[in-house]
Design an enzyme around this catalytic site. Structure first.
Site, PDB file in Angstrom:
ATOM      1  N   TYR A 102       5.718   8.832   1.848  1.00  0.00           N
ATOM      2  CA  TYR A 102       4.326   8.736   1.928  1.00  0.00           C
ATOM      3  C   TYR A 102       4.067   7.422   2.196  1.00  0.00           C
ATOM      4  CZ  TYR A 102      -0.763   9.073   0.328  1.00  0.00           C
ATOM      5  OH  TYR A 102      -2.119   8.785   0.030  1.00  0.00           O
ATOM      6  N   ASP A 107       7.400  -0.488   3.306  1.00  0.00           N
ATOM      7  CA  ASP A 107       6.385  -0.301   2.652  1.00  0.00           C
ATOM      8  C   ASP A 107       6.699  -0.412   1.061  1.00  0.00           C
ATOM      9  OD1 ASP A 107       4.418   0.905   0.999  1.00  0.00           O
ATOM     10  OD2 ASP A 107       4.174   2.699   2.518  1.00  0.00           O
ATOM     11  N   LYS A 130      -1.713  -1.310  -4.877  1.00  0.00           N
ATOM     12  CA  LYS A 130      -1.633  -1.078  -6.170  1.00  0.00           C
ATOM     13  C   LYS A 130      -1.731  -2.215  -7.268  1.00  0.00           C
ATOM     14  CE  LYS A 130       0.183   3.607  -5.170  1.00  0.00           C
ATOM     15  NZ  LYS A 130      -1.028   4.314  -5.353  1.00  0.00           N
TER      16      LYS A 130
END
Length: 400
Positions: free
Chosen positions: A145, A229, A256
């Site tokens: 993702y 990522d 995040k």
């Protein structure tokens, strides 16, 4: 402790109001559990309370973002000092410089840009890779993702144009033969390779070091950009998970935890690549964002990271090891590393989520468990017990 029944949430006036103004009462797909998820009312430390007064240990932590849990006092205090001076400007501020300096120091990545989400960070990285190479094709790995933009979701997903498949090549996780075949076909047009070294959606299974080294060697040989990522995995190491693999990516995406509980995305990388965004250059990549690098987020992120040092990460690692050990002892399948764990039982994840929630533990809707610094060993034992009971109940190994 047995929590309220699902129907109590579905029939709650707040849920009815939500359904009247949002499709299915939802504005964030990853939070939906049928029939209707609870609504958070307040959070403190490792705990969240919903609209029915049910308190749960938060193992979702806004999908790993809240590494210090809720209402972390150092962040709250720092933000309170910033807000009266203004929350966003049509000018840069010293706060974005300070966060970039800290991240540069921690990761060794030379230059930085900020945005408002991990999705935007990945979008920026792909644009930068294509601009730097003058090529179009990106290789990514199935099941990982990387946000919600067209280039990183399933090409068969509703609303994704068929043309996306002409510039994005998807190969199986860790499949060297498939990857090499993609290089043989697209190498001359390859702008970059996008990889998550421990992808949550693909089960939180760490990538094979040999395969990661192969990615670095092949992208370097082809003049393509290696993008790692770390939107989720940056909480695992002060310098980033990629440093444990001993590689030097060209670009790394963040989000995040670097926002301290506020919306954030970040891109760090080699100056040679990042220079495509330099507005002093003719033909530079333009990339705005009304609230990108706002001083509130930048301050919150800096303070949160200052408290997420090597000692804090090591402690979280020990708690994660304890959790996975307790699950393994009980025969519950799980994977992951550090403070991140993924339940791997072949059960309905919606049912599992509710059973855990009723027992006072909130996991991710896909079985993700993310620990936070306010948690204690006793909390972790409570979490493990609730998850084991929930798994057994869903599998009908014990009475509900």
């Amino acid at each position: 402790m047995t929590g309220p029944a699902q129907a109590a949430y579905a029939d709650h006036p707040l849920a009815e109001r939500a359904r009247a103004v949002m499709p299915g009462g939802n504005t964030r797909s990853t939070l939906f559990v049928p029939p209707t998820p609870p609504f958070a009312v307040r959070g403190e430390g490792a705990w969240v309370e919903d609209q029915l007064g049910h308190r749960v240990l938060d193992c979702n932590n806004n999908y790993t973002a809240l590494v210090h849990g809720h209402a972390f006092e150092p962040v709250q205090r720092a933000v309170a000092g910033v807000v009266p001076r203004g929350t966003a400007f049509g000018l840069p501020t010293a706060e974005d410089v300070a966060l970039a300096e800290l991240l540069q120091q921690r990761t060794g990545l030379e230059l930085w840009r900020f945005s408002n989400s991990g999705t935007e960070a990945v979008m920026t990285a792909l644009r930068g890779a294509r601009a730097a190479t003058g090529r179009d094709v990106v290789i990514r790995f199935a099941g990982s993702y990387h946000g919600t933009t067209d280039a990183v979701v399933d090409v068969t997903a509703p609303g994704v144009p068929d043309a996306v498949g002409q510039t994005v090549v998807v190969v199986p996780q860790g499949d060297r033969a498939a990857y090499d075949a993609a290089l043989d076909e697209h190498g001359d047009d390859l702008a970059g390779v996008l990889v998550d070294l421990m992808p949550n959606r693909a089960g939180l299974v760490p990538a094979d070091p040999g395969f990661v080294t192969h990615l670095r060697e092949t992208t370097r040989r082809l003049g393509a950009v290696l993008v790692v990522d770390e939107v989720i995995t940056y909480r695992l190491d002060v310098g980033g998970l990629h440093q444990r693999y001993g590689i030097e990516p060209d670009l790394v995406t963040f989000g995040k935890v670097i926002g301290g509980g506020y919306p954030v995305g970040g891109l760090g990388g080699r100056a040679e690549i990042m220079d495509v965004f330099d507005p002093r250059r003719q033909g530079a990549v333009g990339w705005g964002g009304t609230f990108s690098a706002n001083p509130v987020t930048m301050t919150a992120g800096r303070v949160a990271l200052e408290h997420l040092d090597e000692a804090a990460i090591a402690r979280l690692d020990r708690l994660g090891e304890l959790l996975r050990g307790l699950l393994a002892e009980a025969g519950v399948a799980a994977s992951g590393g550090g403070s991140l764990t993924r339940l791997r039982e072949p059960v309905d994840v919606g049912e599992l989520w509710w059973e855990a929630y009723r027992r006072g533990v909130m996991a991710g809707t896909n079985g993700l468990v993310a620990l936070s610094t306010p948690m204690t060993e006793d909390d972790v034992r409570t979490i493990a017990s609730a998850l084991v009971d929930a798994v057994r109940t869903v599998k009908k190994e014990t009475p509900a």
